[in-house]
Scaffold this motif. Structure first.
Motif, PDB file in Angstrom:
ATOM      1  N   ALA A 219       7.710 -12.205  -4.742  1.00  0.00           N
ATOM      2  CA  ALA A 219       6.823 -11.134  -4.304  1.00  0.00           C
ATOM      3  C   ALA A 219       7.443 -10.464  -3.083  1.00  0.00           C
ATOM      4  N   ARG A 220       7.177  -9.186  -2.929  1.00  0.00           N
ATOM      5  CA  ARG A 220       7.679  -8.465  -1.745  1.00  0.00           C
ATOM      6  C   ARG A 220       6.723  -7.322  -1.414  1.00  0.00           C
ATOM      7  N   SER A 221       6.666  -7.010  -0.150  1.00  0.00           N
ATOM      8  CA  SER A 221       5.828  -5.894   0.277  1.00  0.00           C
ATOM      9  C   SER A 221       6.660  -4.624   0.350  1.00  0.00           C
ATOM     10  N   ILE A 222       6.062  -3.523  -0.084  1.00  0.00           N
ATOM     11  CA  ILE A 222       6.651  -2.208   0.176  1.00  0.00           C
ATOM     12  C   ILE A 222       5.558  -1.394   0.856  1.00  0.00           C
ATOM     13  N   ALA A 223       5.868  -0.945   2.062  1.00  0.00           N
ATOM     14  CA  ALA A 223       4.830  -0.278   2.850  1.00  0.00           C
ATOM     15  C   ALA A 223       5.114   1.206   2.970  1.00  0.00           C
ATOM     16  N   GLY A 224       4.044   1.977   2.988  1.00  0.00           N
ATOM     17  CA  GLY A 224       4.156   3.397   3.287  1.00  0.00           C
ATOM     18  C   GLY A 224       4.633   4.277   2.164  1.00  0.00           C
ATOM     19  N   VAL A 225       4.288   3.977   0.935  1.00  0.00           N
ATOM     20  CA  VAL A 225       4.700   4.841  -0.179  1.00  0.00           C
ATOM     21  C   VAL A 225       3.714   5.996  -0.327  1.00  0.00           C
ATOM     22  N   THR A 226       4.208   7.095  -0.898  1.00  0.00           N
ATOM     23  CA  THR A 226       3.336   8.196  -1.272  1.00  0.00           C
ATOM     24  C   THR A 226       3.406   8.297  -2.796  1.00  0.00           C
ATOM     25  N   VAL A 227       2.326   7.836  -3.436  1.00  0.00           N
ATOM     26  CA  VAL A 227       2.369   7.774  -4.897  1.00  0.00           C
ATOM     27  C   VAL A 227       2.214   9.171  -5.477  1.00  0.00           C
ATOM     28  N   SER A 228       3.153   9.534  -6.346  1.00  0.00           N
ATOM     29  CA  SER A 228       3.005  10.795  -7.085  1.00  0.00           C
ATOM     30  C   SER A 228       3.479  10.525  -8.510  1.00  0.00           C
ATOM     31  N   ASP A 229       3.472  11.582  -9.324  1.00  0.00           N
ATOM     32  CA  ASP A 229       3.941  11.386 -10.699  1.00  0.00           C
ATOM     33  C   ASP A 229       5.417  11.004 -10.690  1.00  0.00           C
ATOM     34  N   SER A 230       5.811  10.257 -11.685  1.00  0.00           N
ATOM     35  CA  SER A 230       7.225   9.929 -11.830  1.00  0.00           C
ATOM     36  C   SER A 230       7.959  11.171 -12.315  1.00  0.00           C
ATOM     37  N   ALA A 266       2.453  -4.518  -9.805  1.00  0.00           N
ATOM     38  CA  ALA A 266       2.281  -4.060  -8.413  1.00  0.00           C
ATOM     39  C   ALA A 266       0.806  -4.139  -8.040  1.00  0.00           C
ATOM     40  N   PHE A 267       0.529  -4.786  -6.901  1.00  0.00           N
ATOM     41  CA  PHE A 267      -0.831  -4.822  -6.380  1.00  0.00           C
ATOM     42  C   PHE A 267      -0.940  -3.810  -5.243  1.00  0.00           C
ATOM     43  N   ASP A 268      -2.116  -3.237  -5.088  1.00  0.00           N
ATOM     44  CA  ASP A 268      -2.395  -2.431  -3.901  1.00  0.00           C
ATOM     45  C   ASP A 268      -2.687  -3.404  -2.757  1.00  0.00           C
ATOM     46  N   GLY A 327      -3.863   6.865  -4.531  1.00  0.00           N
ATOM     47  CA  GLY A 327      -4.034   6.793  -3.096  1.00  0.00           C
ATOM     48  C   GLY A 327      -3.388   5.579  -2.435  1.00  0.00           C
ATOM     49  N   THR A 328      -2.717   4.763  -3.220  1.00  0.00           N
ATOM     50  CA  THR A 328      -2.133   3.531  -2.691  1.00  0.00           C
ATOM     51  C   THR A 328      -1.005   3.831  -1.706  1.00  0.00           C
ATOM     52  N   ILE A 329      -0.998   3.095  -0.617  1.00  0.00           N
ATOM     53  CA  ILE A 329       0.035   3.298   0.420  1.00  0.00           C
ATOM     54  C   ILE A 329       0.937   2.083   0.533  1.00  0.00           C
ATOM     55  N   ASN A 330       0.333   0.906   0.495  1.00  0.00           N
ATOM     56  CA  ASN A 330       1.117  -0.329   0.617  1.00  0.00           C
ATOM     57  C   ASN A 330       0.986  -1.142  -0.661  1.00  0.00           C
ATOM     58  N   ILE A 331       2.116  -1.625  -1.148  1.00  0.00           N
ATOM     59  CA  ILE A 331       2.049  -2.408  -2.384  1.00  0.00           C
ATOM     60  C   ILE A 331       2.708  -3.772  -2.222  1.00  0.00           C
ATOM     61  N   ILE A 332       2.264  -4.688  -3.075  1.00  0.00           N
ATOM     62  CA  ILE A 332       2.988  -5.958  -3.196  1.00  0.00           C
ATOM     63  C   ILE A 332       3.500  -6.027  -4.621  1.00  0.00           C
ATOM     64  N   LEU A 333       4.801  -6.206  -4.725  1.00  0.00           N
ATOM     65  CA  LEU A 333       5.473  -6.203  -6.013  1.00  0.00           C
ATOM     66  C   LEU A 333       5.662  -7.639  -6.488  1.00  0.00           C
ATOM     67  N   GLU A 334       5.307  -7.888  -7.752  1.00  0.00           N
ATOM     68  CA  GLU A 334       5.441  -9.245  -8.301  1.00  0.00           C
ATOM     69  C   GLU A 334       6.469  -9.233  -9.419  1.00  0.00           C
ATOM     70  N   SER A 335       7.380 -10.215  -9.394  1.00  0.00           N
ATOM     71  CA  SER A 335       8.306 -10.419 -10.509  1.00  0.00           C
ATOM     72  C   SER A 335       8.395 -11.925 -10.698  1.00  0.00           C
TER      73      SER A 335
END
Lengths: 785, 360
Positions: A219-230, A266-268, A327-335
């Motif tokens: 797991a890892r944190s990614i902070a401060g993303v601006t979610v938009s369309d791919s 990915a979790f919010d 609206g998600t800004i911070n995520i935790i990524l799971e693999s």
């Protein structure tokens, strides 16, 4: 699973055509359902340069464009989009083009202004679900070129059916590996994206207490993303692969799963409370799944928790509240690597299938868990900003599914395949990821971590055979054994000789049909998951099926039917259950149609009785038909049980009038059923010398009481007539004018014969007198005057 | 003395009158009366002969010769007329008995075997001729025979592909649920166990026809259909033997030399496993609607029996090997007879049954 050709080419430099590649895939064991050409539909869409743009004189929201598409004259186009300006390059659908959404471009006038084409958005080209404006092409797009060619959109998509043993091929990389090994090409290295770790960002705290089911979790944190369309190319790729774009983060994870085979989640982070733990359910936990379902979980399910709730059914689906949204800004990524059997059992219990669960239950590559995490991090931060923290790792990738070896001999493999295996095959297996060492005839093969399906020599033989192609195996007839011929069951073959048509009906019927001929005694065998009420219980009689078939045909202008079916009936017994082989007949309607030589005649009891008697005779059996008024569903007075020796082997009779009427069947319906398992061995034909002296035939006609059984009469004749009697039968039956009320006139024809002499008048007189006496004494019947 | 010349003349008169009378006779009865009149004991010739005694001794032989000659001529004429009359009578009878032979014959309406039965019989016969023993098994099965013994453990994804019908309130002795068999492959297990229990040792070659059930019902799926399971276990049975038997069977069944193609596939109970295609029987491999342009039609699944399956019945998988395949009867019959719709088999429309069934 759908795989775009261009994605395959990123892993291996394939030079052949899609059709040739499809043939290789088939030979390697990957069924190609179709090779689709989804982009063929954008033919006729050209790169256009907007030379001028002025407002439409009569409409605020429309513009008049002149667009150069490399022809002599620029096109005049009326356009409703707002995001383009002079000098922009846009896709122009020319007159006659059909777009993926079905729109056909025609020359027309919009609010009085001529429009000779249409400028297109990503949505109109089928590249995205929706779009705010025109697709603005890069400045280097050559004016007049086909947009499909420029964007490399015109490509093949392989629609594959991957067998459940090949989890390693449920992604582009795995298929590319097979193709590369087969063609002797190099498999490109995976782009190991550089990720700059933000040391200030805390790594998530994770505890795994179900190590058996979850041997590896990252797991890892990614902070401060601006979610938009791919981006459009990614959405296009997902759509081609048969997946719907959701949001930028989810799209990236899906894209990597398709490419490398590792499902991620990915979790919010802001929706989670506290640390993450992975443990088995105790039972009774509630789970609000992403698909909207509310589940109460069973003990043993593998779950991901935060401090307050279940945030994922591991490997299958995340929870609704913890999911990533726009609206998600911070995520935790799971693999992670979740054990196949665990995922399989849980998703079966909840009938919950996801792209992730399909891959986990077939087995993912433990060595891909971290690579996929790194790729995803790099893509997410590149596209949506934010910074990534360090990875929390629970478990050791190198310990999972590793160190597996298969030992066998080349000669063993050769004997199973029936071919010689050249040493060159070792290189092919090596390219597929196997480690091979040979010592003489002996092979020692290391199985790579992504091959969950290879563990025994036979698996290796299949790998060899796949690569050389099953076509290379010769067609050899094995030595043929001579076996004692087994007596063929001819029950149905004998039955159709009597003019009956064999039918095959379903073994399950409705409960109400079951009750027509069998009482509700609790011995029905019921399906737990019937397709419908009409197919709910296993039949205990073939008659309901025959009735339905008869009705079906009578409704189709058949004047009469004669049907027979051989099959099984099923019921519960004290010991458990039994299934018995039966044969059953049905006759209704015309037994004889109107002909130039005969009058129409409706089938009656004796048509069917005769058929059953003839069938029994073919098997060397004689049945006794004993009147039985208590057979369920049959009409009293026209029903009987059939005895073979002392065994009650069947039933025959006229279907109860109410039952027939309920089916709108007007003519009488007759049915019979014989239990094949109850039939004794029939008599074999035995030679007897043909009589040398002629027999004598005599007729006697008596008046009997109406209800006298002909069977009883003939038995009395037989016992009275003496040793010379060889045959006695009813040759005439009459009631009506000339016969007193309550009486029947019944004619008996009997034959006398002696093997040693010609019979005299005296012989036949003696027999006649004896018969007359017996009829008088037994039935008070006199000769008809 | 009588006049010989008068007598001779009398004879000629008789002969002429008789010949005329014969010609006038219309039937055999009239002719019979004439025979009596002229040739009978009291007939005309006899009357003439009575006068012979009055002739001189030297004339008697002369008249005798004349009488005999006349008698012979009469007899011949009579016989000829008899033949004429018989022929005439025969012609009249034939004319009277003339039938309209274009009327339909009195047929016994024959029955017919169901096309699936016909397929089962044909398929089973090919294997029986090759020495395969026919075996059957129960349709109500347990999970052990339908799945576990065939190397399909409970959590296996392949188990879900089977769309199994389970039975309510019915369990094995060890409380396993009972089901309707989803394929005829459990007969492999039962036949091998029975064979070994009776003291047998491979080779064992079995063909097992029967009904199977899948919880799937649409245009191309029937919840009940028929399969034939075929397997052989022996020393050194190879995939080449599998291909040989398939080629022989499919060519015999389709009554032509069909090309076969094996594609690697996955079945838990075989390893290697292969789907078997035949060169399209409709377009001879050129590509048509039926084969979706590929020139190949998938007909059955096959493979080398998985060692775990052999082990589950107690056969040494190192020493023995085997092949197995299972084919869908309806599918093969549809391909052979050009029947377009699976549902026709279970609708049992008698017009279909009469046309497609094997008449008896």
């Amino acid at each position: 699973m759908k795989i775009p050709f261009s994605c395959l080419k990123k892993h291996v430099a394939l030079a052949e055509t899609p059709t040739e590649i499809a043939n290789h895939l088939v030979r390697l064991g990957h069924e190609v359902e179709a090779v689709e050409l989804p982009r063929a539909a954008v033919k006729g869409v050209r790169v256009g340069l907007i030379e001028s743009k002025i407002p439409h004189p009569d409409a605020d929201k429309l513009s008049l464009l002149t667009v150069n598409i490399g022809e002599n004259e620029p096109l005049a186009i009326v356009c409703g989009a707002m995001n383009m300006g002079e000098g922009d390059k846009v896709p122009v659908a020319t007159i006659g083009t059909s777009l993926p959404n079905g729109m056909k471009i025609k020359k027309g006038k919009i609010r009085g202004e001529v429009s000779c084409g249409m400028c297109c958005s990503e949505a109109e080209l089928g590249l995205a679900e929706d779009a705010a404006g025109l697709l603005i092409l890069p400045a280097d797009a050559p004016v007049g070129a086909e947009v499909g060619e420029f964007l490399e959109l015109e490509e093949a998509v392989f629609d594959l059916s991957i067998t459940p043993n090949r989890g390693d091929c449920m992604n582009v990389r795995g298929l590319a590996r097979d193709l590369a090994a087969d063609a002797g090409l190099a498999l490109a290295d995976i782009d190991l994206a550089e990720v700059t770790v933000d040391a200030t960002l805390a790594a998530p705290k994770v505890t795994v207490s179900a190590e058996q089911d979850c041997p590896l979790y990252m797991a890892r944190s990614i902070a401060g993303v601006t979610v938009s369309d791919s981006p459009a190319w990614m959405q296009a790729g997902l759509i081609m692969a048969g997946m719907r774009p959701v949001n930028g983060i989810v799209d990236v994870l899906n894209f990597i799963m398709l490419d490398l085979g590792q499902p991620m989640h990915a979790f919010d982070a802001d929706k989670l409370s506290g640390d993450i733990s992975i443990r088995s359910a105790l039972g009774g936990e509630n789970f609000a799944a992403l698909d909207g379902r509310e589940l109460t979980l069973n003990a043993g399910d593998l779950l991901v928790f935060d401090d307050s709730s279940v945030i994922a059914l591991a490997g299958i689906m995340g929870s609704q509240p913890s999911g990533v949204s726009d609206g998600t800004i911070n995520i935790i990524l799971e693999s992670a690597f979740f054990r196949q059997a665990r995922v399989s059992e849980t998703r079966r219990i909840y009938a919950m299938v996801s792209e992730a669960s399909m891959r986990f239950e077939r087995g993912v590559d433990p060595l891909m868990v971290e690579i996929a995490m790194q790729r995803a991090t790099a893509m997410i931060t590149n596209l949506f900003g934010g910074s990534a923290g360090a990875i929390t790792v629970c478990g050791e990738p190198g310990n999972i599914n590793s160190g597996r070896q298969v030992r066998c001999s080349v000669s063993h493999l050769e004997s199973r395949l029936g071919i010689d295996i050249p040493e060159a095959m070792d290189d092919v297996l090596a390219r597929m990821g196997f480690g091979i060492s040979r010592k003489g005839d002996d092979l020692q093969i290391d199985v790579p971590s992504f091959r969950h399906d290879v563990s025994i020599p036979e698996d290796i033989s299949e790998e060899y055979a796949r690569v050389i192609g099953f076509d290379a195996i010769p067609e050899l007839l094995p030595p043929l054994a001579t076996t004692a011929p087994v007596q063929k069951d001819t029950a149905i073959h004998d039955a159709v000789t009597g003019g009956f048509l064999q039918v095959v009906s379903y073994a399950f019927i409705s409960t109400s049909e079951q009750r027509l001929f069998v009482a509700g005694d609790g011995a029905d065998i019921e399906l737990a998951n019937p397709i419908s009420d009409a197919m709910r219980v296993m039949r205990r009689s073939v008659w309901p099926g025959l009735l339905n078939t008869a009705k079906h045909n009578l409704n189709r202008q058949q004047a009469g039917v004669a049907l027979v079916e051989q099959g099984r009936v099923y019921q519960k017994t004290e010991a458990g259950h039994e299934e018995n082989n039966v044969i059953a007949w049905l006759m209704t309607g015309e037994a004889q149609t109107d002909e130039w030589f005969a009058a129409v005649r409706q089938a009656d009891f004796f048509d069917l009785k005769g058929a059953v008697e003839a069938w029994l005779a073919l098997r060397g059996l004689t049945g006794r038909f004993i009147a039985d008024d208590a057979i369920q569903g049959l009409q009293a007075g026209q029903s009987a049980k059939i005895l073979i020796g002392r065994v009650e082997a069947g039933r025959i009779g006229r279907v109860d009038g109410d039952i027939a009427a309920a089916l709108d069947m007007d003519a009488p319906v007759f049915v019979a059923e014989i239990d094949l398992d109850a039939l004794p061995e029939g008599k074999k034909a035995k030679f007897a010398p043909l009589p040398e002296f002629p027999g004598v035939e005599r007729d006697l006609v008596f008046l009997f009481d109406k209800d006298t059984s002909s069977d009883a009469i003939l038995n009395a004749v037989k016992s009275a007539a003496g040793k010379l009697l060889t045959d006695a039968r009813v040759f005439d039956l009459y009631a009506g004018k000339g016969v007193p009320e309550g009486k029947i006139s019944l004619g008996i024809r009997f034959t006398l014969q002696d093997a040693k002499r010609t019979l005299t008048q005296e012989d036949s007189d003696t027999a006649s007198n004896a018969i007359i006496g017996a009829m008088e004494k037994r039935f008070a019947a006199g000769l008809r005057g | 003395m009588a006049d010989i010349d008068a007598m001779i003349e009398q004879l000629d008169v008789i002969l002429k009158a008789a010949v005329d009378a014969f010609a006038a006779a219309g039937d055999r009865e009239a002719l019979q009366q004439l025979r009596v009149r002229y040739l009978g004991k009291k007939g005309a010739l006899t009357e003439v002969l009575k006068g012979v005694g009055k002739l001189s001794p030297e004339d008697r032989p002369v008249i005798g010769q004349h009488v005999n000659r006349t008698k012979a001529a009469l007899a011949e004429s009579l016989e000829q007329r008899e033949i004429e009359l018989a022929e005439k009578a025969k012609t009249a009878r034939i004319e009277a008995e003339k039938a309209d032979i274009t009327l339909p014959g009195r047929k016994k309406t024959g029955g017919a075997l169901h096309p699936v039965q016909l397929g089962l019989d044909e398929i089973t016969a090919v294997f029986a001729q090759m020495g395969f023993v026919v075996a059957e098994g129960p349709e109500i099965e347990d999970e052990f025979h339908n799945f576990d013994a065939l190397n399909i453990p409970p959590e296996h994804p392949a188990r879900a592909m089977h769309d199994t019908f389970f039975l309510k309130d019915l369990q094995t002795n060890d409380e396993q649920p009972m089901l309707l068999r989803t394929h005829t492959s459990p007969v492999q297990i039962r036949a091998m166990k029975r064979f070994l229990a009776e003291g047998g040792e491979p080779p064992l070659a079995v063909v097992a026809p029967g009904r199977v059930y899948r919880c799937d019902y649409d245009v191309t799926h029937s919840p009940m259909f028929h399969q034939v399971e075929v397997f052989k276990v022996d020393r050194k049975v190879s995939m080449a033997h599998l291909k040989g038997v398939l080629k022989h069977f499919l060519s015999t069944y389709f009554e032509k030399d069909v090309a076969i193609r094996l594609r690697p596939h996955y079945f838990p109970f075989t390893e290697p496993s292969a789907e078997v295609d035949i060169g399209c029987v409709f377009c001879a491999g050129k590509g048509c609607r039926i084969c979706k342009g590929s020139g190949w039609i998938e007909v059955l699944g096959s493979g080398m029996i998985h060692p775990n399956v052999l082990k589950s019945v107690g056969i040494d998988a190192q020493e023995f090997s085997g092949f197995a395949f299972g084919l869908g009867v309806e599918r093969l019959v549809m391909l052979k007879q050009g029947i377009p719709d699976l549902r026709l088999f279970f609708e049992n429309d008698v017009r279909f049954l009469r046309r497609m069934g094997a008449s008896r």
